[in-house]
Design a protein around this motif. Structure first.
Motif, mmCIF file in Angstrom:
data_model
loop_
_atom_site.group_PDB
_atom_site.id
_atom_site.type_symbol
_atom_site.label_atom_id
_atom_site.label_comp_id
_atom_site.label_asym_id
_atom_site.label_seq_id
_atom_site.Cartn_x
_atom_site.Cartn_y
_atom_site.Cartn_z
ATOM 1 N N LEU A 74 48.720 39.897 -74.679
ATOM 2 C CA LEU A 74 48.242 39.361 -73.719
ATOM 3 C C LEU A 74 49.117 38.841 -72.717
ATOM 4 O O LEU A 74 48.966 39.047 -71.474
ATOM 5 C CB LEU A 74 47.091 38.095 -74.140
ATOM 6 C CG LEU A 74 45.916 38.600 -75.195
ATOM 7 C CD1 LEU A 74 45.086 37.316 -75.233
ATOM 8 C CD2 LEU A 74 45.444 40.058 -74.851
ATOM 9 N N GLY A 75 50.277 38.019 -73.014
ATOM 10 C CA GLY A 75 51.244 37.786 -72.019
ATOM 11 C C GLY A 75 50.481 37.096 -70.889
ATOM 12 O O GLY A 75 49.769 36.117 -71.121
ATOM 13 N N ASN A 76 51.078 37.585 -69.825
ATOM 14 C CA ASN A 76 50.598 36.876 -68.599
ATOM 15 C C ASN A 76 49.306 37.513 -67.907
ATOM 16 O O ASN A 76 48.786 37.601 -66.761
ATOM 17 C CB ASN A 76 51.675 36.660 -67.352
ATOM 18 C CG ASN A 76 51.727 38.123 -66.926
ATOM 19 O OD1 ASN A 76 51.764 39.074 -67.492
ATOM 20 N ND2 ASN A 76 52.636 38.068 -65.570
ATOM 21 N N ARG A 77 48.786 38.579 -68.779
ATOM 22 C CA ARG A 77 47.547 39.199 -68.321
ATOM 23 C C ARG A 77 46.540 38.774 -68.365
ATOM 24 O O ARG A 77 45.450 39.163 -67.813
ATOM 25 C CB ARG A 77 47.871 40.624 -68.779
ATOM 26 C CG ARG A 77 48.851 41.334 -68.517
ATOM 27 C CD ARG A 77 48.900 42.648 -69.374
ATOM 28 N NE ARG A 77 48.136 43.790 -68.758
ATOM 29 C CZ ARG A 77 47.873 44.960 -69.291
ATOM 30 N NH1 ARG A 77 48.058 45.107 -70.541
ATOM 31 N NH2 ARG A 77 47.063 45.680 -68.619
ATOM 32 N N VAL A 78 46.201 37.568 -68.943
ATOM 33 C CA VAL A 78 45.136 36.673 -69.391
ATOM 34 C C VAL A 78 45.368 35.362 -68.739
ATOM 35 O O VAL A 78 46.146 34.844 -68.885
ATOM 36 C CB VAL A 78 44.611 36.496 -70.719
ATOM 37 C CG1 VAL A 78 45.601 35.622 -71.426
ATOM 38 C CG2 VAL A 78 43.409 35.844 -71.023
ATOM 39 N N HIS A 87 38.246 35.960 -82.059
ATOM 40 C CA HIS A 87 37.530 37.049 -81.306
ATOM 41 C C HIS A 87 37.974 37.206 -79.807
ATOM 42 O O HIS A 87 37.936 38.314 -79.268
ATOM 43 C CB HIS A 87 36.071 36.645 -81.610
ATOM 44 C CG HIS A 87 34.934 37.434 -81.227
ATOM 45 N ND1 HIS A 87 34.336 37.551 -79.840
ATOM 46 C CD2 HIS A 87 34.668 38.685 -81.860
ATOM 47 C CE1 HIS A 87 33.832 38.652 -79.898
ATOM 48 N NE2 HIS A 87 33.715 39.416 -81.059
ATOM 49 N N GLY A 88 38.054 36.109 -79.199
ATOM 50 C CA GLY A 88 38.265 36.056 -77.658
ATOM 51 C C GLY A 88 39.730 37.093 -77.495
ATOM 52 O O GLY A 88 39.702 37.785 -76.677
ATOM 53 N N THR A 89 40.553 36.514 -78.046
ATOM 54 C CA THR A 89 41.701 37.183 -78.039
ATOM 55 C C THR A 89 41.774 38.592 -78.320
ATOM 56 O O THR A 89 42.377 39.515 -77.518
ATOM 57 C CB THR A 89 42.897 36.555 -78.794
ATOM 58 O OG1 THR A 89 43.377 35.381 -78.448
ATOM 59 C CG2 THR A 89 44.266 37.358 -79.057
ATOM 60 N N PHE A 90 41.032 39.171 -79.442
ATOM 61 C CA PHE A 90 40.875 40.560 -79.653
ATOM 62 C C PHE A 90 40.261 41.228 -78.559
ATOM 63 O O PHE A 90 40.374 42.356 -78.187
ATOM 64 C CB PHE A 90 40.176 40.749 -81.041
ATOM 65 C CG PHE A 90 40.408 41.779 -81.727
ATOM 66 C CD1 PHE A 90 41.164 42.146 -82.802
ATOM 67 C CD2 PHE A 90 39.450 42.971 -81.393
ATOM 68 C CE1 PHE A 90 41.333 43.339 -83.160
ATOM 69 C CE2 PHE A 90 39.459 44.227 -81.975
ATOM 70 C CZ PHE A 90 40.533 44.546 -82.850
ATOM 71 N N VAL A 91 39.264 40.624 -78.010
ATOM 72 C CA VAL A 91 38.234 41.224 -76.966
ATOM 73 C C VAL A 91 38.889 41.249 -75.717
ATOM 74 O O VAL A 91 38.959 42.530 -75.264
ATOM 75 C CB VAL A 91 36.961 40.509 -76.526
ATOM 76 C CG1 VAL A 91 36.295 40.913 -75.386
ATOM 77 C CG2 VAL A 91 35.876 40.536 -77.677
ATOM 78 N N ALA A 92 39.767 40.437 -75.474
ATOM 79 C CA ALA A 92 40.692 40.565 -74.235
ATOM 80 C C ALA A 92 41.748 41.676 -74.404
ATOM 81 O O ALA A 92 42.004 42.527 -73.376
ATOM 82 C CB ALA A 92 41.163 39.388 -73.910
ATOM 83 N N GLY A 93 42.207 41.868 -75.697
ATOM 84 C CA GLY A 93 43.429 42.562 -75.829
ATOM 85 C C GLY A 93 42.690 44.248 -75.753
ATOM 86 O O GLY A 93 43.475 45.073 -75.175
#
Length: 344
Positions: free
Chosen positions: A77-81, A105-111
């Motif tokens: 995710l880095g600086n993209r979230v 779950h939120g990290t996975f969905v964003a990825g």
């Protein structure tokens, strides 16, 4: 107003309310995020992180929030979230120190969403789903939708679903959706109960004046089910766990989707986690559709125009569809393929 917290059953709450005028559709029961066979699994694949320029977020995600490790989100995710302190997740651990609940779950969905887009696309995360129980309050979702609207975001991903007693949309969420600009698009997961039963917010539809036409005076809500293209990518089928029915707008890959998950070596059970996982569910099908729409938006145009381009591609002579059997026969429904190559 009388507020009820926890998971009290609807009849008990109604009995407590007595004759106060509240009806059952005020209560929104969210489906469990992790249950049965729909659990993250270790994988040997990884994804290469990319650095995003400092640009405003293009898409919003309302979910559990972002998992931090040593003060930073997952490297992919880095600086993209983009997130505020209240949009981060407190990881709840069991006696064996492994995570309990749906924090990642939120990290996975964003990825999964970011896997579909060029590096210059960033995501705005709003954390409202409980990281342990997976529950939420409809008012918290409504507030998050309003905040994203105020930030100028017109593409929103809602990877959760639930039913109401009277088959009516949760009123706070419905009202927040009505406040969105008409060129906005909300992508919502259709649910994982292998059922035709309508769920929300995916099932929220705003009636058009002309039957069968698109109402351009309101936000477009896209209900996304999961497709299984493992046997034949040209003939995807509805995944065994996915909800289905005429209210589902599209299907996207949803079986063993690759995405970021905690960190290498954690969780420790089962062994083999390398910072990524494969996970199945309509949550990730919705994220794929949102990502594909965001990728088109990055080239210019509104969310509404981008959604139409993704669901109804003009370049394809014979677009791949999911053929769903219904009472009236076979109906073709748009299919959206996700990025599958590790490292893409």
């Amino acid at each position: 107003m009388r507020r009820f917290a926890g998971t009290r059953p609807v009849p008990e709450v109604l009995a407590a309310l007595g004759n106060r005028g509240a009806s059952p559709n005020h209560l929104f029961g969210l489906d469990r995020i992790i249950w049965g066979e729909l659990r993250p699994k270790p994988t040997n694949h990884t994804l290469d992180p990319v650095l995003a320029p400092d640009v405003p977020p293009l898409a919003g995600v309302i979910d559990t929030g972002v998992v931090l490790h040593e003060g930073r989100p997952h490297p992919y995710l880095g600086n993209r979230v983009v997130f505020d302190p209240e949009d981060t997740v407190r990881v709840v651990r069991g006696e064996d120190e492994n995570p309990v609940g749906s924090a990642a779950h939120g990290t996975f969905v964003a990825g999964v969403l970011l896997k579909q887009v060029p590096p210059e696309v960033r995501v705005r995360m709003k954390g409202v789903i409980d990281e342990q129980s997976g529950e939420l309050e409809d008012l918290a979702v409504a507030n998050a939708i309003d905040e994203l609207r105020e930030e100028g975001i017109t593409l929103i991903n809602l990877s959760f679903s639930g039913a109401t007693w009277e088959d009516e949309p949760p009123k706070a969420i419905e009202a927040a959706l009505r406040r969105l600009p008409p060129d906005s698009v909300v992508v919502a997961s259709a649910g994982n109960r292998a059922s035709r039963h309508l769920v929300y917010p995916a099932g929220t539809k705003f009636e058009a004046k002309v039957p069968g036409s698109v109402d351009r005076s309101h936000v477009q809500v896209i209900a996304v089910g999961s497709a299984d293209a493992s046997q034949d990518s040209n003939k995807p089928l509805v995944a065994d766990f996915s909800n289905y029915g005429p209210w589902v707008s599209a299907y996207a890959d949803g079986v063993d989707v690759l995405g970021p998950y905690f960190r290498p070596g954690y969780p420790t059970r089962p062994a083999g986690y390398n910072g990524f996982a494969v996970w199945s569910g309509t949550s990730f099908s919705a994220a794929i559709v949102t990502g594909q729409i965001a990728a088109v938006m990055a080239k210019g145009g509104s969310a509404f125009e981008a959604a139409h381009a993704v669901l109804h591609p003009e370049s394809a002579e014979e677009p791949v569809v999911v053929r769903v059997q219904d009472l009236n026969g076979e109906a073709p429904v748009p299919y959206v393929a996700g990025v599958r190559e590790p490292g893409a």
